[in-house]
Motif scaffolding. Structure first.
Motif, mmCIF file in Angstrom:
data_model
loop_
_atom_site.group_PDB
_atom_site.id
_atom_site.type_symbol
_atom_site.label_atom_id
_atom_site.label_comp_id
_atom_site.label_asym_id
_atom_site.label_seq_id
_atom_site.Cartn_x
_atom_site.Cartn_y
_atom_site.Cartn_z
ATOM 1 N N SER A 75 0.844 -1.187 0.000
ATOM 2 C CA SER A 75 0.000 0.000 0.000
ATOM 3 C C SER A 75 0.882 1.241 0.000
ATOM 4 C CB SER A 75 -0.900 0.021 1.232
ATOM 5 O OG SER A 75 -1.645 1.230 1.241
ATOM 6 N N SER A 76 0.622 2.111 -0.963
ATOM 7 C CA SER A 76 1.289 3.416 -0.991
ATOM 8 C C SER A 76 0.248 4.470 -1.332
ATOM 9 C CB SER A 76 2.431 3.406 -2.012
ATOM 10 O OG SER A 76 1.945 3.077 -3.286
ATOM 11 N N ARG A 77 -0.967 4.226 -0.864
ATOM 12 C CA ARG A 77 -2.104 5.077 -1.196
ATOM 13 C C ARG A 77 -1.992 6.476 -0.575
ATOM 14 N NH1 ARG A 77 -7.667 2.103 -0.605
ATOM 15 N NH2 ARG A 77 -6.785 0.979 -2.350
ATOM 16 N N THR A 78 -1.442 6.536 0.631
ATOM 17 C CA THR A 78 -1.371 7.842 1.306
ATOM 18 C C THR A 78 0.086 8.226 1.561
ATOM 19 O OG1 THR A 78 -1.397 6.955 3.561
ATOM 20 C CG2 THR A 78 -3.529 7.277 2.496
ATOM 21 N N ARG A 79 0.276 9.418 2.096
ATOM 22 C CA ARG A 79 1.622 9.916 2.407
ATOM 23 C C ARG A 79 2.066 9.481 3.792
ATOM 24 N NH1 ARG A 79 1.334 16.237 0.876
ATOM 25 N NH2 ARG A 79 3.314 16.152 1.969
ATOM 26 N N ASP A 80 1.146 8.878 4.544
ATOM 27 C CA ASP A 80 1.406 8.543 5.932
ATOM 28 C C ASP A 80 1.643 7.039 6.085
ATOM 29 O OD1 ASP A 80 1.562 8.960 8.693
ATOM 30 O OD2 ASP A 80 -0.573 8.500 8.945
ATOM 31 N N GLN A 81 2.756 6.655 6.677
ATOM 32 C CA GLN A 81 3.111 5.255 6.829
ATOM 33 C C GLN A 81 2.082 4.494 7.662
ATOM 34 O OE1 GLN A 81 6.327 3.521 9.456
ATOM 35 N NE2 GLN A 81 7.449 3.718 7.516
ATOM 36 N N SER A 82 1.596 5.093 8.731
ATOM 37 C CA SER A 82 0.642 4.390 9.597
ATOM 38 C C SER A 82 -0.685 4.145 8.876
ATOM 39 C CB SER A 82 0.413 5.157 10.896
ATOM 40 O OG SER A 82 -0.118 6.432 10.622
ATOM 41 N N ARG A 83 -1.127 5.097 8.057
ATOM 42 C CA ARG A 83 -2.367 4.883 7.301
ATOM 43 C C ARG A 83 -2.163 3.831 6.217
ATOM 44 N NH1 ARG A 83 -4.808 10.731 5.981
ATOM 45 N NH2 ARG A 83 -2.605 11.169 5.708
ATOM 46 N N ASN A 84 -0.990 3.810 5.596
ATOM 47 C CA ASN A 84 -0.686 2.773 4.611
ATOM 48 C C ASN A 84 -0.624 1.392 5.266
ATOM 49 O OD1 ASN A 84 -0.619 4.410 2.369
ATOM 50 N ND2 ASN A 84 1.585 4.754 2.478
ATOM 51 N N ARG A 85 -0.142 1.346 6.507
ATOM 52 C CA ARG A 85 -0.090 0.083 7.237
ATOM 53 C C ARG A 85 -1.506 -0.444 7.464
ATOM 54 N NH1 ARG A 85 3.196 -0.119 12.748
ATOM 55 N NH2 ARG A 85 4.608 0.917 11.330
ATOM 56 N N GLU A 86 -2.403 0.429 7.904
ATOM 57 C CA GLU A 86 -3.804 0.022 8.110
ATOM 58 C C GLU A 86 -4.464 -0.373 6.788
ATOM 59 O OE1 GLU A 86 -5.499 -0.733 10.855
ATOM 60 O OE2 GLU A 86 -3.506 -0.436 11.706
ATOM 61 N N ASP A 87 -4.138 0.349 5.718
ATOM 62 C CA ASP A 87 -4.697 0.027 4.403
ATOM 63 C C ASP A 87 -4.226 -1.354 3.947
ATOM 64 O OD1 ASP A 87 -6.132 0.616 1.966
ATOM 65 O OD2 ASP A 87 -4.177 0.915 1.021
ATOM 66 N N ALA A 88 -2.949 -1.658 4.143
ATOM 67 C CA ALA A 88 -2.416 -2.961 3.747
ATOM 68 C C ALA A 88 -3.064 -4.076 4.569
ATOM 69 C CB ALA A 88 -0.895 -2.989 3.912
ATOM 70 N N ARG A 89 -3.270 -3.830 5.850
ATOM 71 C CA ARG A 89 -3.920 -4.829 6.711
ATOM 72 C C ARG A 89 -5.355 -5.081 6.258
ATOM 73 N NH1 ARG A 89 -1.968 -6.000 11.889
ATOM 74 N NH2 ARG A 89 -4.073 -5.926 12.729
ATOM 75 N N SER A 90 -6.073 -4.021 5.913
ATOM 76 C CA SER A 90 -7.461 -4.210 5.467
ATOM 77 C C SER A 90 -7.507 -4.891 4.098
ATOM 78 C CB SER A 90 -8.220 -2.885 5.455
ATOM 79 O OG SER A 90 -7.665 -2.005 4.524
ATOM 80 N N LYS A 91 -6.530 -4.599 3.218
ATOM 81 C CA LYS A 91 -6.456 -5.280 1.917
ATOM 82 C C LYS A 91 -6.221 -6.767 2.107
ATOM 83 C CE LYS A 91 -4.516 -1.807 -1.250
ATOM 84 N NZ LYS A 91 -3.314 -1.508 -2.043
ATOM 85 N N LEU A 92 -5.310 -7.118 3.012
ATOM 86 C CA LEU A 92 -5.012 -8.517 3.269
ATOM 87 C C LEU A 92 -6.237 -9.237 3.823
ATOM 88 C CD1 LEU A 92 -2.981 -10.858 3.371
ATOM 89 C CD2 LEU A 92 -2.317 -10.069 5.636
ATOM 90 N N ALA A 93 -6.922 -8.611 4.765
ATOM 91 C CA ALA A 93 -8.121 -9.220 5.352
ATOM 92 C C ALA A 93 -9.195 -9.435 4.287
ATOM 93 C CB ALA A 93 -8.650 -8.355 6.486
ATOM 94 N N ALA A 94 -9.395 -8.446 3.418
ATOM 95 C CA ALA A 94 -10.410 -8.565 2.366
ATOM 96 C C ALA A 94 -10.032 -9.673 1.382
ATOM 97 C CB ALA A 94 -10.570 -7.240 1.638
ATOM 98 N N LEU A 95 -8.762 -9.768 1.064
ATOM 99 C CA LEU A 95 -8.287 -10.794 0.139
ATOM 100 C C LEU A 95 -8.511 -12.193 0.715
ATOM 101 C CD1 LEU A 95 -6.783 -10.912 -2.590
ATOM 102 C CD2 LEU A 95 -4.672 -10.985 -1.302
ATOM 103 N N ILE A 96 -8.225 -12.356 1.983
ATOM 104 C CA ILE A 96 -8.409 -13.648 2.648
ATOM 105 C C ILE A 96 -9.895 -13.987 2.734
ATOM 106 C CG2 ILE A 96 -8.110 -14.902 4.816
ATOM 107 C CD1 ILE A 96 -5.531 -13.220 5.205
#
Length: 141
Positions: A77-98
């Protein structure tokens, strides 16, 4: 990092998730050249203790094209400029994928073609046969 809740009754332990950071090519202007805001989240479903054997088989089959040679599932995830928001975005992407990979397939309902479709196919087949027959000409004696 805390456990990843995929759905009720399924949580991936935080120890199984590996997270890495890199410089992002996304939004951020000059900031992207100096801050590692891109997040790369890795998880090995084959070695996961969170999945039952059935879930593991279905997940590995459905996500076979997304797994690395080491058997890891990588989400970035590189959607936002903020590392913590990208971390949450990557976690939600992984959960949705699973979640989507574990969803049971909808059963196929057998259907018969409509009578009109069958009749149309036979009409077209007869017309094609007549056309070919007319091209042949009379047999020579």
């Amino acid at each position: 990092m805390e456990d990843l809740i995929v759905k009720p009754g399924l949580a991936i332990p935080a120890e199984e998730l590996r997270i890495g950071f890199a410089r992002s090519g996304g939004p951020g202007g000059q900031n992207v050249n100096k801050v590692a805001s891109k997040v790369e989240l890795r998880w090995a479903p084959a070695a996961s203790s969170a999945l039952s054997e059935q879930e593991r088989e279905r997940l590995l089959h459905r996500l076979a094209g997304r797994l690395t040679a080491d058997g890891e599932l990588v989400v970035t995830s590189s959607r936002t400029r903020d590392q913590s928001r990208n971390r949450e975005d990557a976690r939600s992407k992984l959960a949705a994928l699973i979640r989507s990979a574990l969803a049971p397939p909808r059963p196929r309902r057998k259907t018969a073609p409509p009578r009109e479709a069958v009749e149309r196919r036979l009409r077209e087949k007869k017309a094609r046969a007549a056309l070919k027959r007319s091209r042949r000409g009379a047999p020579e004696e």
